[in-house]
Design a protein around this motif. Sequence first.
Motif, mmCIF file in Angstrom:
data_model
loop_
_atom_site.group_PDB
_atom_site.id
_atom_site.type_symbol
_atom_site.label_atom_id
_atom_site.label_comp_id
_atom_site.label_asym_id
_atom_site.label_seq_id
_atom_site.Cartn_x
_atom_site.Cartn_y
_atom_site.Cartn_z
ATOM 1 N N ASP A 66 0.851 -1.186 0.000
ATOM 2 C CA ASP A 66 0.000 0.000 0.000
ATOM 3 C C ASP A 66 0.887 1.236 0.000
ATOM 4 O O ASP A 66 0.496 2.305 -0.419
ATOM 5 N N ARG A 67 2.068 1.032 0.578
ATOM 6 C CA ARG A 67 2.985 2.157 0.722
ATOM 7 C C ARG A 67 4.393 1.595 0.551
ATOM 8 O O ARG A 67 4.697 0.513 1.052
ATOM 9 N N VAL A 68 5.215 2.323 -0.201
ATOM 10 C CA VAL A 68 6.603 1.908 -0.385
ATOM 11 C C VAL A 68 7.484 2.941 0.299
ATOM 12 O O VAL A 68 7.399 4.130 0.001
ATOM 13 N N VAL A 69 8.295 2.481 1.245
ATOM 14 C CA VAL A 69 9.155 3.382 1.991
ATOM 15 C C VAL A 69 10.590 3.140 1.547
ATOM 16 O O VAL A 69 11.067 2.009 1.589
ATOM 17 N N VAL A 70 11.243 4.213 1.101
ATOM 18 C CA VAL A 70 12.610 4.058 0.604
ATOM 19 C C VAL A 70 13.593 4.438 1.696
ATOM 20 O O VAL A 70 13.473 5.490 2.317
ATOM 21 N N MET A 71 14.538 3.534 1.943
ATOM 22 C CA MET A 71 15.550 3.784 2.968
ATOM 23 C C MET A 71 16.865 4.192 2.338
ATOM 24 O O MET A 71 17.184 3.783 1.226
ATOM 25 N N THR A 72 17.664 4.967 3.054
ATOM 26 C CA THR A 72 18.982 5.346 2.557
ATOM 27 C C THR A 72 20.003 4.296 2.972
ATOM 28 O O THR A 72 19.752 3.490 3.850
ATOM 29 N N ALA A 73 21.164 4.373 2.330
ATOM 30 C CA ALA A 73 22.254 3.476 2.709
ATOM 31 C C ALA A 73 22.886 3.990 3.991
ATOM 32 O O ALA A 73 22.613 5.092 4.432
ATOM 33 N N ARG A 74 23.736 3.170 4.560
ATOM 34 C CA ARG A 74 24.408 3.427 5.838
ATOM 35 C C ARG A 74 24.654 4.895 6.171
ATOM 36 O O ARG A 74 25.323 5.574 5.401
#
Lengths: 256, 254
Positions: free
Chosen positions: B193-201
Amino acid sequence: MKRKLFDFLNFFILFTVLTAVWWFLYLLKIWPSWVLPSPWSVFAKIFSGLADFSLVSGMFISLGRVIFGFSLSFIFGTLIGFLISKNIWLKTYFKPLILGLQTLPSICWLPLALLWFGLNEKAIIFVVIMGTVLSVTISVESAIANISSNYIKAGLILGANKINLYKYIIFPAILPSYINAARQGWSFAWRSLMSGEMLFITVGLGQLLMFGRELNDMSQVMAVMIVIIIVGAFFDQAIFAGIEKRIRLKWGLTNR
Amino acid sequence: MLQINGLFKEYKTGEGVVTAIQDLNLTVQKGEFVCLVGPSGCGKSTLLNIVADLDTPSKGETIKEKKCGLMFQDPTLFPWLKVKDNVAFGLKMTGMDKEEINKKVDYYLDLVRLKEFKNAYPHELSGGMKQRIALIRMLIMEPEILLMDEPFGSLDAQTREDLYAILQNIWLKNKKTVLFVTHNVREAVCLGDRVVVMTARPGKIKKEFIITLPRPRELSDMEVIKMSNIIKEELRNEIQQVIKETEHYEKKII
């Protein structure tokens, strides 16, 4: 079934060829017969030893000792292995000590055992235990250390408490290595016993072997050596290898 | 509902302290399917372990309903148990009545069409079958929250599509709260329903995308592909950063 027959035939052919080579060397007369006896005189010794029960009784006495010593070692080795794996303090200070002691050949415990217990049964059992218990401990400890952490995680997330984690995850997970530990322990126990038995009046196979030496009877020496190998290998193959194979088949680690 | 507030996770290494997760805030509504996407090494798995109480945060907290189910990339079925006993494992731990367990096991095996394999051992199943069993081993516990750590990462494309369909069907039926970690953007768009994008280290949340496409979706739907291309563009910069960082690190070792 066919496979088994095939294996047996192969083994039989190998045995025949080895005997033939041996006989051939004997016929060349390079060495005197008290250095290399003929295979037939060795086989005859085995049969006469079986017939007059000297080999049979020696075998049973040795087997009784090894089974007793091995069982005790197995129980204690398992307990110590689990304890070490659980306790970081033991792991840091006690494990190097055990690894160090394991490098000591088991027969080196005999002088100590003789002074502690005297020339008797206890000393021999002690040597067997010292030769076996550390190897079982080390195997059990490393088996527990090598369990995939995901099995533990999966167990925890599915609600296993501490006791159930040991009962349903850790113990079954180490089972293949555990059987292997037993198998290795068995061969250590058998070897320790034989070296212990050679050194004083013990009426086991080891002493029969030493008798052969004292009588300069090479046929007897080789006959007893063969019996020692057969007994050791029989238990290794008939009991431990069988269990190990069943587990490996069930887990899909092997096809045959 | 699942709430993650101001979460930090630090590791001590020979090089000093490494921050795996930095000030992560995320709320997953009850019945929401959230996909967490990010480059490898951004602390996604660490986050799931913390939410599942298998790891502890250095700082911050997670607020959630009690029962969590967790699924790994590797099916981690217990090789010493038959398929039906693997599925029943969690229920047995609760001390449930045997009859009832058997009934439930049959029901769930039926759900993933693997009833005829109940007496098989895990090694006799294909990769996709194993992961289906892992899925129902989790579902049978009726957890409030499903945590999934790249569960389909090691499967071939066709098996994967099959599992997307199964998972969506099950989810549409009972609307569990799901936190699904993946590095595959199209997979995230297809399921979430929702896509959450994470950053690298260090891992923190960079951007969120609400996916409103009609369900059930398929990987090959035009809209899914379009949406995932937009997100991929967003991620590209992140991946570049990881590559740079790794090169920098490798130079340091040499």
